[in-house]
Design a protein around this motif. Structure first.
Motif, mmCIF file in Angstrom:
data_model
loop_
_atom_site.group_PDB
_atom_site.id
_atom_site.type_symbol
_atom_site.label_atom_id
_atom_site.label_comp_id
_atom_site.label_asym_id
_atom_site.label_seq_id
_atom_site.Cartn_x
_atom_site.Cartn_y
_atom_site.Cartn_z
ATOM 1 N N SER A 1 0.821 -1.208 0.000
ATOM 2 C CA SER A 1 0.000 0.000 0.000
ATOM 3 C C SER A 1 0.859 1.265 0.000
ATOM 4 O O SER A 1 0.556 2.248 -0.671
ATOM 5 C CB SER A 1 -0.943 0.006 1.212
ATOM 6 N N TYR A 2 1.998 1.213 0.762
ATOM 7 C CA TYR A 2 2.880 2.384 0.776
ATOM 8 C C TYR A 2 3.551 2.563 -0.585
ATOM 9 O O TYR A 2 3.670 3.679 -1.103
ATOM 10 C CB TYR A 2 3.930 2.225 1.857
ATOM 11 N N LYS A 3 4.029 1.436 -1.162
ATOM 12 C CA LYS A 3 4.672 1.531 -2.480
ATOM 13 C C LYS A 3 3.699 2.091 -3.530
ATOM 14 O O LYS A 3 4.067 2.926 -4.354
ATOM 15 C CB LYS A 3 5.174 0.150 -2.915
ATOM 16 N N GLN A 4 2.444 1.598 -3.504
ATOM 17 C CA GLN A 4 1.458 2.096 -4.466
ATOM 18 C C GLN A 4 1.186 3.584 -4.244
ATOM 19 O O GLN A 4 1.109 4.359 -5.203
ATOM 20 C CB GLN A 4 0.157 1.312 -4.326
ATOM 21 N N ALA A 5 1.046 3.985 -2.987
ATOM 22 C CA ALA A 5 0.768 5.395 -2.701
ATOM 23 C C ALA A 5 1.909 6.288 -3.165
ATOM 24 O O ALA A 5 1.696 7.331 -3.786
ATOM 25 C CB ALA A 5 0.522 5.586 -1.205
ATOM 26 N N ARG A 6 3.152 5.879 -2.871
ATOM 27 C CA ARG A 6 4.308 6.689 -3.246
ATOM 28 C C ARG A 6 4.381 6.866 -4.764
ATOM 29 O O ARG A 6 4.544 7.973 -5.285
ATOM 30 C CB ARG A 6 5.580 6.016 -2.724
ATOM 31 N N LEU A 7 4.243 5.766 -5.509
ATOM 32 C CA LEU A 7 4.338 5.848 -6.961
ATOM 33 C C LEU A 7 3.165 6.634 -7.557
ATOM 34 O O LEU A 7 3.326 7.442 -8.467
ATOM 35 C CB LEU A 7 4.365 4.426 -7.549
ATOM 36 N N THR A 8 1.949 6.384 -7.018
ATOM 37 C CA THR A 8 0.762 7.059 -7.557
ATOM 38 C C THR A 8 0.830 8.563 -7.334
ATOM 39 O O THR A 8 0.546 9.362 -8.237
ATOM 40 C CB THR A 8 -0.506 6.499 -6.901
ATOM 41 N N VAL A 9 1.212 8.963 -6.114
ATOM 42 C CA VAL A 9 1.305 10.397 -5.825
ATOM 43 C C VAL A 9 2.349 11.063 -6.709
ATOM 44 O O VAL A 9 2.132 12.140 -7.276
ATOM 45 C CB VAL A 9 1.648 10.607 -4.337
ATOM 46 N N LEU A 10 3.498 10.413 -6.870
ATOM 47 C CA LEU A 10 4.567 11.000 -7.675
ATOM 48 C C LEU A 10 4.140 11.168 -9.134
ATOM 49 O O LEU A 10 4.263 12.239 -9.727
ATOM 50 C CB LEU A 10 5.824 10.130 -7.572
ATOM 51 N N VAL A 11 3.621 10.060 -9.718
ATOM 52 C CA VAL A 11 3.236 10.110 -11.127
ATOM 53 C C VAL A 11 2.077 11.089 -11.339
ATOM 54 O O VAL A 11 2.072 11.889 -12.274
ATOM 55 C CB VAL A 11 2.869 8.701 -11.626
ATOM 56 N N GLY A 12 1.072 11.008 -10.464
ATOM 57 C CA GLY A 12 -0.085 11.890 -10.610
ATOM 58 C C GLY A 12 0.294 13.362 -10.504
ATOM 59 O O GLY A 12 -0.180 14.199 -11.269
ATOM 60 N N PHE A 13 1.164 13.700 -9.527
ATOM 61 C CA PHE A 13 1.549 15.099 -9.362
ATOM 62 C C PHE A 13 2.357 15.602 -10.550
ATOM 63 O O PHE A 13 2.159 16.715 -11.043
ATOM 64 C CB PHE A 13 2.357 15.252 -8.074
ATOM 65 N N ILE A 14 3.306 14.744 -11.031
ATOM 66 C CA ILE A 14 4.136 15.162 -12.171
ATOM 67 C C ILE A 14 3.275 15.370 -13.412
ATOM 68 O O ILE A 14 3.394 16.378 -14.122
ATOM 69 C CB ILE A 14 5.243 14.117 -12.436
#
Length: 786
Positions: free
Chosen positions: A24-37
């Motif tokens: 869940s942490y890995k998914q959140a980290r990647l999703t937030v990064l990609v979505g924000f960029i």
């Protein structure tokens, strides 16, 4: 016991996973990064596109303004008229982007040079960096029929901050929206990942932990590469533990008591979980109720703030509008040439349109509350249609013939709401002119028992049958290409349809793609005053026009009824033996061949702004020119003046009796000097004797000294406002029957009740027309005809 120990070990395994190793942490980290960029990149791209568009729009809008001002500026430079140059440059300075306007003639003499300070704001530094602090535009002036003769130059200095601030505010909104979209996308993806991956894995772990040890047909699992320390690794570890437990306990048989104990424990866990879920649901419901209550309070506060804003806006805009329209109306009563009268009439009509637009904005509150009220007053629908068509004729293409065809037997006055009817006429006619580039646009007005029928016919692009169902829906047009090519919001026909329904009428359409459209509005507006017959004219009139033209149909409808001998011809050659008293034509090609054949005066009917210049017109004298659409009164006055030599001013065959003088003493209580001049000028035209008071206390003193028949009371004044002055007049008991009429720029519905509560007899909203003032005096002051 072994099973219980295994379950405890499993639970502890879930808790031992480091937070940074959880899926869940890995998914959140990647999703937030990609979505924000992605969101930031898209927002920056959109801002870049908007910047390029806004930068281009500066030059485009200023060039458009120069094109609009070219002809007036050229004529001013040609006439070397410094006064008109000042008026033109001050008018250009009304544009918020223009800080300086300068007009010079061909001798480099400055005819006008006006400027104003730049607007200061926190956005200016960034705006100047992006667009530059200012830009200068110039236009070489020349007359259309003398393009090689240089007459002067019109210079405009533009402050780019007007455009830059608008761009920067949109950029802020774009970045904020992009950030919010990124957060929303992140939340949605996290929810989906949790539901589709993490949650099923946890359930599999739980199912394996509680699996039946009596079924040992399983083998040991190996750890997948890269997942030794995450949820999948825990799943494999738990599975292997279960396999060992089942192999150990395969030979043991549980008795009924152990099975019952396991079942009771499971049931207790389920009940506990359901209880916790219910508690959580109740907590969320309480929070939702609190949020809804807070949202309701905010909505009420916003509604009150909007109502206050509309009231203030009404007052601030209507006060200068009253002075503007009043002064123009008084100017129209003074001696003017035809061109000046037409220019002032167009300005006055444009001001009336602005008033109607203000009324539409104020009506938003009534629409929101479902309390749209319709007036029921007598008005001249024929004149309203002609005025609206004359104003919108500026939007007609040069090759489009705009004609108003009104039944000669149409009532001179009908009962209804003139503002709403004007909206219907304006929307239908604007729509027809927008989509017609060649041919005709006709506005036909006729009556039927109990109502009127308004038809707008055009030869434009037409509407496909499949699109006719949806064009009355808001924000909808016949097709995507229509919006791209012609513009528009798709609201006009929807609003028109709603207004027809509000009047208990009906709006219908008949159209075919490529063959034009016909909109028909049937409105139950009963007749108030029958048609007034025109005073008969004498003489013969000839016309050269196409048999299928709107001019031919108009003349054939009106002229015989006015007692004239009328004949239409297709070409000048047919006029060789004819000797008419007046020739009417809309054919510019044959115009210069007519004068050797005929010596009678010529009336040229042409498109708006397409009059012959003075030098060419002089060769064709006697020549008169009128822009289409021809209004009935204007045509009648031209015929009367040409055939009988009579003065046409205030001699209309379609209007009622002239103004009768009111020998009344009126006290005007008004603090605004411009509004004082307007009201005094209108009242003087009606023969009234006017005394002016600057505030309520002054009005009380003048009432003590002299008798008055009527008090016109402004509401917002210094020293003592109109409300307090009216209350004191009523409380004194000395003037119980004195009519007090409120003059206020606040047109909100509650203002009328406030005026009545203060003791006022009637209410008149600014800006008001002389006709409205006349009707009010008719009601409150006895009539004396002179």
């Amino acid at each position: 016991m072994l099973a219980q120990r295994t379950e405890r070990e499993t639970g502890s395994g879930l808790m031992d996973i480091k937070f940074t190793n959880r899926l869940s942490y890995k998914q959140a980290r990647l999703t937030v990064l990609v979505g924000f960029i992605l969101g930031t990149l898209l927002s920056l791209i959109q801002i870049g596109i908007d910047y390029a568009s806004e930068d281009a729009s500066i030059n485009r809008e200023m060039q458009a303004l120069l094109q609009i001002s070219h002809n007036p500026a050229s004529r001013i430079a040609y006439n070397i008229d410094a006064e008109l140059a000042q008026e033109l440059t001050r008018g250009l300075l009304q544009s918020p982007a223009i800080t300086r306007a300068r007009l010079i003639d061909n001798n480099q003499t400055v005819l006008a040079d006006v400027q104003r300070p730049r607007q200061e704001s926190g956005y200016r530094l960034m705006s100047d960096f992006l667009f530059g602090d200012n830009r200068e535009f110039q236009d070489r002036l020349f007359l259309s029929h003398m393009p090689d003769d240089y007459l002067g130059t019109l210079f405009l200095e533009v402050d780019t901050f007007t455009f830059g601030s608008r761009f920067l505010k949109r950029a802020e909104v774009t970045l904020l929206n992009g950030f919010m979209r990124s957060l929303i996308l992140t939340g949605i993806l996290l929810g989906l990942f949790y539901i589709m991956l993490t949650q099923p894995l946890v359930r599999v772990i739980s199912a394996l932990s509680n699996s039946d040890s009596r079924n040992p047909a399983q083998s040991k699992l190996s750890f997948p590469p890269g997942h030794e320390h995450d949820e999948i690794g825990v799943l494999v570890k738990v599975a292997n533990q279960q396999f060992v437990s089942m192999a150990t306990e395969i030979q043991q048989r549980r008795n009924a008591e152990n099975r019952l104990t396991d079942y009771l424990n499971e049931l207790e866990n389920i009940v506990s979980a359901r209880t916790n879920e219910l508690k959580a649901s109740n907590t969320r419901l309480s929070q939702s109720n609190e949020e809804l209550e807070e949202a309701r309070r905010r909505a009420l506060d916003m509604a009150q703030a909007r109502a206050a804003f509309l009231a203030n806006m009404s007052h601030e805009i209507r006060t200068p509008l009253n002075g503007l329209l009043g002064m123009i109306a008084l100017s129209l009563d003074s001696p003017l040439n035809a061109e000046q009268r037409q220019q002032l009439s167009i300005a006055h009509d444009s001001g009336k349109v602005l008033v109607e637009l203000l009324n539409d904005v104020l009506d938003l509150s009534k629409f929101d509350a479902g309390q749209l009220e319709l007036e029921r007053i007598p008005f001249d629908l024929g004149a309203l249609v002609e005025d609206t068509a004359n104003l919108l004729s500026q939007n007609a293409a040069p090759s489009v013939e705009l004609t108003c065809l009104i039944d000669p037997q149409f009532p001179s006055m009908v009962l209804g709401d003139p503002t709403r009817v004007r909206q219907i006429v304006s929307n239908l006619l604007s729509n027809a002119l927008k989509f017609t580039r060649f041919g005709r646009v006709d506005v036909r007005l006729s009556s039927y028992p109990g109502g009127v029928r308004l038809e707008v016919c055009d030869t434009g692009i037409g509407i496909p049958s499949e699109a006719q169902v949806r064009i009355f829906q808001p924000f909808t047009q016949a097709g995507a290409g229509i919006t791209r090519q012609y513009g528009g919001t798709g609201l006009g026909l929807a609003l028109t349809n709603n207004l027809c329904e509000a009047m208990q009428g009906r709006l219908s359409i008949s159209s075919e793609a490529g063959f034009g459209s016909q909109f028909s509005a049937e409105l139950p507006l009963p007749s108030h005053t029958a048609a007034v017959p025109a005073q008969a004219l004498r003489g013969s009139v000839a016309a050269i026009s196409n048999a299928s033209s709107g001019l031919a149909e108009l003349l054939q409808t009106l002229l015989p009824g006015w007692g004239l001998d009328y004949q239409r011809y297709d070409s000048p050659e047919q006029l060789k033996k004819a000797t008419p008293d007046l020739l009417i034509t809309d054919d510019l090609d044959c115009l210069f061949n007519l004068r050797p054949l005929i010596s009678a005066p010529i009336l040229l009917v042409t498109a708006y702004g397409n009059f012959l210049p003075g030098e060419q017109a002089a060769h064709l004298a006697p020549l008169q020119q009128q822009a289409r659409p021809l209004a009935r009164n204007a045509l009648y006055q031209t015929l009367r003046r040409t055939l009988h030599g009579a003065d046409s001013i205030n001699q209309s065959p379609l209007s009622g009796a002239q103004y009768s003088e009111r020998r009344a003493r009126i006290l005007l209580v008004e603090d605004n000097p411009v509004n004082q001049l307007v009201a005094k000028g209108m009242l003087a035209k009606l023969g009234c004797e006017v005394s002016v008071a600057a505030h309520g206390a002054d009005a009380l003193e003048q009432l003590e000294q002299s008798p008055f028949d009527l008090v016109l009371m402004d509401c917002n004044m210094p020293v003592m406002d109109g409300y307090e002055a009216s209350r004191r007049i009523r409380q004194s008991g000395r003037w119980p029957d004195l009519p007090i009429v409120a003059l206020t720029a606040n047109a909100m519905p509650e203002e009328r009740e406030r005026c009545r509560a203060a003791g006022m007899s009637d209410y008149l909203a600014k800006p008001f027309r002389r006709e409205e003032l006349l009707a009010l005096i008719d009601h409150w002051v006895p009539l004396t005809t002179t």
